[in-house]
Design a protein around this motif. Structure first.
Motif, PDB file in Angstrom:
ATOM      1  N   MET A 297       0.817  -1.216   0.000  1.00  0.00           N
ATOM      2  CA  MET A 297       0.000   0.000   0.000  1.00  0.00           C
ATOM      3  C   MET A 297       0.855   1.272   0.000  1.00  0.00           C
ATOM      4  O   MET A 297       0.410   2.326  -0.460  1.00  0.00           O
ATOM      5  N   ARG A 298       2.082   1.200   0.504  1.00  0.00           N
ATOM      6  CA  ARG A 298       2.935   2.390   0.554  1.00  0.00           C
ATOM      7  C   ARG A 298       3.914   2.453  -0.615  1.00  0.00           C
ATOM      8  O   ARG A 298       4.709   3.381  -0.709  1.00  0.00           O
ATOM      9  N   ARG A 299       3.863   1.456  -1.501  1.00  0.00           N
ATOM     10  CA  ARG A 299       4.770   1.459  -2.643  1.00  0.00           C
ATOM     11  C   ARG A 299       4.128   2.165  -3.829  1.00  0.00           C
ATOM     12  O   ARG A 299       2.940   2.016  -4.091  1.00  0.00           O
ATOM     13  N   THR A 300       4.936   2.930  -4.541  1.00  0.00           N
ATOM     14  CA  THR A 300       4.456   3.635  -5.717  1.00  0.00           C
ATOM     15  C   THR A 300       4.186   2.651  -6.840  1.00  0.00           C
ATOM     16  O   THR A 300       4.977   1.741  -7.086  1.00  0.00           O
ATOM     17  N   ARG A 301       3.077   2.834  -7.538  1.00  0.00           N
ATOM     18  CA  ARG A 301       2.767   1.986  -8.691  1.00  0.00           C
ATOM     19  C   ARG A 301       3.222   2.711  -9.960  1.00  0.00           C
ATOM     20  O   ARG A 301       3.036   3.913 -10.124  1.00  0.00           O
ATOM     21  N   LEU A 302       3.820   1.950 -10.843  1.00  0.00           N
ATOM     22  CA  LEU A 302       4.477   2.522 -12.008  1.00  0.00           C
ATOM     23  C   LEU A 302       3.535   3.402 -12.820  1.00  0.00           C
ATOM     24  O   LEU A 302       3.882   4.524 -13.179  1.00  0.00           O
ATOM     25  N   GLN A 303       2.339   2.900 -13.130  1.00  0.00           N
ATOM     26  CA  GLN A 303       1.431   3.672 -13.977  1.00  0.00           C
ATOM     27  C   GLN A 303       1.013   4.971 -13.300  1.00  0.00           C
ATOM     28  O   GLN A 303       0.917   6.023 -13.951  1.00  0.00           O
ATOM     29  N   ASP A 304       0.761   4.951 -11.975  1.00  0.00           N
ATOM     30  CA  ASP A 304       0.409   6.169 -11.256  1.00  0.00           C
ATOM     31  C   ASP A 304       1.548   7.181 -11.318  1.00  0.00           C
ATOM     32  O   ASP A 304       1.329   8.387 -11.466  1.00  0.00           O
ATOM     33  N   LEU A 305       2.763   6.681 -11.187  1.00  0.00           N
ATOM     34  CA  LEU A 305       3.926   7.553 -11.226  1.00  0.00           C
ATOM     35  C   LEU A 305       4.068   8.211 -12.603  1.00  0.00           C
ATOM     36  O   LEU A 305       4.286   9.425 -12.713  1.00  0.00           O
TER      37      LEU A 305
ATOM     38  N   ALA B 204      14.984  -2.185 -16.458  1.00  0.00           N
ATOM     39  CA  ALA B 204      13.943  -1.793 -17.409  1.00  0.00           C
ATOM     40  C   ALA B 204      13.014  -0.736 -16.814  1.00  0.00           C
ATOM     41  O   ALA B 204      12.639   0.223 -17.494  1.00  0.00           O
ATOM     42  N   LYS B 205      12.628  -0.903 -15.553  1.00  0.00           N
ATOM     43  CA  LYS B 205      11.785   0.112 -14.905  1.00  0.00           C
ATOM     44  C   LYS B 205      12.525   1.430 -14.783  1.00  0.00           C
ATOM     45  O   LYS B 205      11.941   2.506 -14.949  1.00  0.00           O
ATOM     46  N   ALA B 206      13.824   1.360 -14.465  1.00  0.00           N
ATOM     47  CA  ALA B 206      14.614   2.591 -14.380  1.00  0.00           C
ATOM     48  C   ALA B 206      14.640   3.302 -15.732  1.00  0.00           C
ATOM     49  O   ALA B 206      14.575   4.541 -15.802  1.00  0.00           O
ATOM     50  N   GLN B 207      14.718   2.548 -16.818  1.00  0.00           N
ATOM     51  CA  GLN B 207      14.726   3.156 -18.146  1.00  0.00           C
ATOM     52  C   GLN B 207      13.375   3.792 -18.465  1.00  0.00           C
ATOM     53  O   GLN B 207      13.312   4.879 -19.056  1.00  0.00           O
ATOM     54  N   GLU B 208      12.300   3.135 -18.064  1.00  0.00           N
ATOM     55  CA  GLU B 208      10.972   3.695 -18.311  1.00  0.00           C
ATOM     56  C   GLU B 208      10.778   4.989 -17.523  1.00  0.00           C
ATOM     57  O   GLU B 208      10.253   5.982 -18.033  1.00  0.00           O
ATOM     58  N   LEU B 209      11.211   4.969 -16.282  1.00  0.00           N
ATOM     59  CA  LEU B 209      11.080   6.152 -15.440  1.00  0.00           C
ATOM     60  C   LEU B 209      11.996   7.278 -15.918  1.00  0.00           C
ATOM     61  O   LEU B 209      11.616   8.455 -15.904  1.00  0.00           O
ATOM     62  N   ARG B 210      13.186   6.930 -16.353  1.00  0.00           N
ATOM     63  CA  ARG B 210      14.122   7.948 -16.846  1.00  0.00           C
ATOM     64  C   ARG B 210      13.551   8.684 -18.054  1.00  0.00           C
ATOM     65  O   ARG B 210      13.725   9.906 -18.191  1.00  0.00           O
ATOM     66  N   ALA B 211      12.861   7.958 -18.920  1.00  0.00           N
ATOM     67  CA  ALA B 211      12.234   8.606 -20.079  1.00  0.00           C
ATOM     68  C   ALA B 211      11.149   9.577 -19.633  1.00  0.00           C
ATOM     69  O   ALA B 211      11.000  10.671 -20.202  1.00  0.00           O
ATOM     70  N   ALA B 212      10.366   9.188 -18.620  1.00  0.00           N
ATOM     71  CA  ALA B 212       9.313  10.077 -18.115  1.00  0.00           C
ATOM     72  C   ALA B 212       9.908  11.322 -17.463  1.00  0.00           C
ATOM     73  O   ALA B 212       9.356  12.425 -17.587  1.00  0.00           O
ATOM     74  N   ILE B 213      11.039  11.162 -16.765  1.00  0.00           N
ATOM     75  CA  ILE B 213      11.721  12.321 -16.177  1.00  0.00           C
ATOM     76  C   ILE B 213      12.210  13.252 -17.282  1.00  0.00           C
ATOM     77  O   ILE B 213      12.154  14.484 -17.157  1.00  0.00           O
ATOM     78  N   GLY B 214      12.673  12.683 -18.382  1.00  0.00           N
ATOM     79  CA  GLY B 214      13.112  13.504 -19.510  1.00  0.00           C
ATOM     80  C   GLY B 214      11.980  14.350 -20.064  1.00  0.00           C
ATOM     81  O   GLY B 214      12.173  15.533 -20.391  1.00  0.00           O
TER      82      GLY B 214
ATOM     83  N   TYR C 206      22.078   4.998 -12.932  1.00  0.00           N
ATOM     84  CA  TYR C 206      21.533   5.060 -14.286  1.00  0.00           C
ATOM     85  C   TYR C 206      20.325   5.998 -14.309  1.00  0.00           C
ATOM     86  O   TYR C 206      20.198   6.868 -15.175  1.00  0.00           O
ATOM     87  N   LEU C 207      19.414   5.805 -13.357  1.00  0.00           N
ATOM     88  CA  LEU C 207      18.228   6.659 -13.283  1.00  0.00           C
ATOM     89  C   LEU C 207      18.605   8.101 -12.991  1.00  0.00           C
ATOM     90  O   LEU C 207      18.069   9.038 -13.597  1.00  0.00           O
TER      91      LEU C 207
ATOM     92  N   GLU D 298       9.951  -2.640 -30.859  1.00  0.00           N
ATOM     93  CA  GLU D 298      10.275  -1.245 -30.571  1.00  0.00           C
ATOM     94  C   GLU D 298      10.753  -1.091 -29.142  1.00  0.00           C
ATOM     95  O   GLU D 298      10.391  -1.876 -28.259  1.00  0.00           O
ATOM     96  N   ALA D 299      11.553  -0.040 -28.917  1.00  0.00           N
ATOM     97  CA  ALA D 299      12.006   0.284 -27.570  1.00  0.00           C
ATOM     98  C   ALA D 299      10.996   1.216 -26.914  1.00  0.00           C
ATOM     99  O   ALA D 299      10.467   2.123 -27.556  1.00  0.00           O
ATOM    100  N   GLY D 300      10.738   0.983 -25.653  1.00  0.00           N
ATOM    101  CA  GLY D 300       9.819   1.847 -24.929  1.00  0.00           C
ATOM    102  C   GLY D 300       9.173   1.113 -23.772  1.00  0.00           C
ATOM    103  O   GLY D 300       9.508  -0.024 -23.456  1.00  0.00           O
ATOM    104  N   GLY D 301       8.222   1.796 -23.160  1.00  0.00           N
ATOM    105  CA  GLY D 301       7.523   1.245 -22.013  1.00  0.00           C
ATOM    106  C   GLY D 301       6.024   1.274 -22.201  1.00  0.00           C
ATOM    107  O   GLY D 301       5.515   1.214 -23.330  1.00  0.00           O
TER     108      GLY D 301
END
Length: 586
Positions: free
Chosen positions: A46-54, A82-92, A119-120, A495-498
């Motif tokens: 319950m206290r962990r962030t969910r990827l899609q919400d983030l 892989a999650k770090a790469q997905e999140l890094r793209a969103a930060i970009g 990496y992130l 394709e590359a992506g998330g």
């Protein structure tokens, strides 16, 4: 006095709604993938962030003028590459809106295991490290423990066969080190990850790729060394990082967790979205959306739930979700989020069949692979219209293995004897998986026939789904594991992506507008997760598999008649299409 407190509360509420914001996020405990499968999982995460919400929160914050700064605490080992790469793209994307993104860490690993957190961090405008911390930035290595010598000393032999030479799952019990093919594949895996790591360090810190690669070979670094090498922008404690953020955002800025911001904004925006939906629909028309179905964990028979071996995906649950999406006229496309090392062959085939049927019904299926989607995880992905991977995804492992431990010598040393009574039909196969004797020649014929049949079926389905010849698939298969970057290059992925890229492709293929809604499918409430399903066509509900005998049931589901040998040998309980060990790049 009470009036003053009330006035101050009103000012704070107004400030939060209209004033500048500093959003913060703590990633040291990792990110949860999809929705919880059962109430216990919901409680534990319950206290962990969910990827899609983030991802949704970052996209919303990029367009919100009130948001001035994002501060993210990184570190720990709970985040896969892989999650770090997905999140890094969103930060970009967030940075491209002109807003400041700051990464800070108490320590990038404890002198080791800092590659993925760093990496992130390279995707942020600034990187700060606590003065007492370290930067565990190193090269990439893969180490495996081999038990063959120890088993031999104990008088335990392990008989196995596999398809083919790269399928390394039984090697831990049959070899004393990497075989030639296993070493080749593992070396390429490490090389691919190193290329990705050096590339982002170079881009993020203004270095050449050669300079970044040299730094990987010289790490890990103490905090002053990391600063001297230009790998971080400053050595600061938390209070100093946040003081700087307030200077950037303004003294009246409010600090707010990204999760809380996203939840609040989603609720406040609900009436407008509902109104637009209703106004835009003709009478009798339903809202059209992309359904996101999560296929997370080891693949087993039955329904998804928590068992003694941990969480996993039940083939009944995932198949029912795919059938329901096919029958729902509002769901015009499906994004299947796969994060699985595989498991049972027949359970994987159940899910494969529903993906094929969904496509035959005219609904596009786009697979988004997470950290790991290999062996059975690739099996269920192969028939999709498009496969989207991160460069650091672990995938492939198209192969199968079988075997058993032989304890005859150990029994002899200990004075243990065995005896058996058959049913009178003379069927020796009733004891073929007994650990008291080796396989006979006739039994090996049956095992090899089964291995050949499974491998042929696996590769045929990959060839059909990926539009390749059998020869092309065999060259890429043979049990070999690939990174997502190499999988794109050899045609096993597209394709590359998330999730964001997979969803965009699904919308386009379904003819939906670019802002068509996305729905986690099916959305289950707590009561749905507790009560038993009405039928196999009902919305899938999780069933907790607890109690005596549950672990034996897991092995029996995954391995069939060979379940006892698998349990005795310490093999994963989920079946022969399972990656050995833990395959998260950290």
């Amino acid at each position: 006095m009470a009036d003053a407190r009330l006035a101050a509360s009103l000012v704070r509420m107004r400030q939060r709604r209209t004033g500048p914001l500093i959003l913060e996020l703590d990633l040291t405990d990792g990110i949860a993938e999809g929705p919880p499968a059962d109430p216990l999982s919901a409680l534990l995460t319950m206290r962990r962030t969910r990827l899609q919400d983030l991802l949704d929160g970052l996209r919303r914050a990029a367009d919100d003028d009130r948001v001035r700064v994002l501060v993210v605490k990184v570190g720990g080992s709970g985040l896969g590459l892989a999650k770090a790469q997905e999140l890094r793209a969103a930060i970009g994307d967030f940075r491209r809106s002109g807003k400041l993104a700051v990464a800070w860490s108490e320590s990038f690993g404890d002198f080791v295991h800092g590659n993925v957190p760093y990496y992130l961090a390279t995707g942020f405008d600034r990187i700060y490290l606590q003065p007492s911390g370290t930067l565990g930035l190193t090269g990439v290595a893969v180490e495996q423990v081999f038990l063959h010598g120890a088993l031999e000393k104990l008088g335990i032999d392990f008989e196995s066969a596999k398809r083919h030479e790269y399928k390394s799952a039984p090697d831990q019990l049959t070899e004393s080190g990497f075989t030639g093919p296993a070493r080749e594949a593992t070396a390429r895996l490490a090389e691919s990850v190193t290329e990705q790591l050096a590339g982002v360090v170079a881009a993020g810190r203004g270095l050449s790729v050669e300079q970044a690669a040299a730094l990987l070979g010289r790490g890990p670094f103490l905090a002053p060394q990391a600063l001297a090498e230009g790998l971080v922008d400053g050595l600061m404690y938390r209070d100093e990082v946040y003081d700087q953020a307030r200077k950037e955002a303004g003294p009246d800025a409010t600090l707010l967790y990204l999760q809380r911001y996203q939840r609040t904004q989603s609720l406040s925006d609900l009436p407008r979205r509902l109104g637009n939906t209703v106004q835009g629909m003709a009478p009798g028309q339903h809202e059209r959306f992309v359904a996101t179905i999560y296929a997370h964990g080891t693949i087993r028979h039955g329904r998804t739930g928590r068992g003694p071996g941990g969480g996993g995906m039940g083939s009944d649950t995932v198949a029912a979700a795919l059938r329901a999406a096919g029958a729902d006229e509002r769901a015009r496309a499906v994004v299947l989020r796969v994060n699985s090392p595989g498991g049972s062959y027949t359970a994987s085939d159940v899910i494969w069949r529903e993906v094929v049927r969904l496509r035959a019904a005219g609904k596009p299926v786009v697979v988004s692979m997470g950290d790991v989607a290999a062996s059975g995880g690739y099996f269920i992905s192969a028939p999709a219209d498009v496969i989207v991977v991160q460069p650091g995804t672990i995938t492939g492992s198209i192969g199968v293995f079988m075997g058993k431990p032989v304890l005859r010598e150990l029994f002899g040393r200990a004075g243990v004897t065995t005896d058996s009574v058959t049913d009178g039909t003379g069927a020796a196969s009733a004891t073929m998986f007994s650990s008291s004797r080796p396989f006979s020649e006739a039994e090996w014929e049956r095992i090899n026939a089964w291995l050949d049949a499974v491998y042929a079926d696996f590769t045929d389905k990959v060839a059909s789904g990926r539009r390749m010849s059998a020869e092309q698939v065999h060259e890429l298969a043979r049990g070999r594991v690939w990174t997502g970057a190499d999988a794109i290059g050899n045609g096993l992925a597209d394709e590359a992506g998330g999730l964001r890229e997979a969803t965009a492709i699904a919308r386009e293929r379904a003819g939906l507008p670019a802002d068509a809604p996305v729905r986690i499918y099916p959305r289950l409430g707590p009561l749905d997760q507790l009560r038993p399903p009405e039928s196999s066509e009902a919305r899938p509900a999780a069933r907790a598999q607890l109690g005596a005998g549950a672990l034996a049931a897991l092995f029996a589901d995954g391995w069939g008649p060979a379940w006892r040998f698998a349990a005795a040998a310490g093999l994963p309980p989920y079946g022969p299409l399972t990656l050995p060990g833990t395959w998260t790049i950290s």
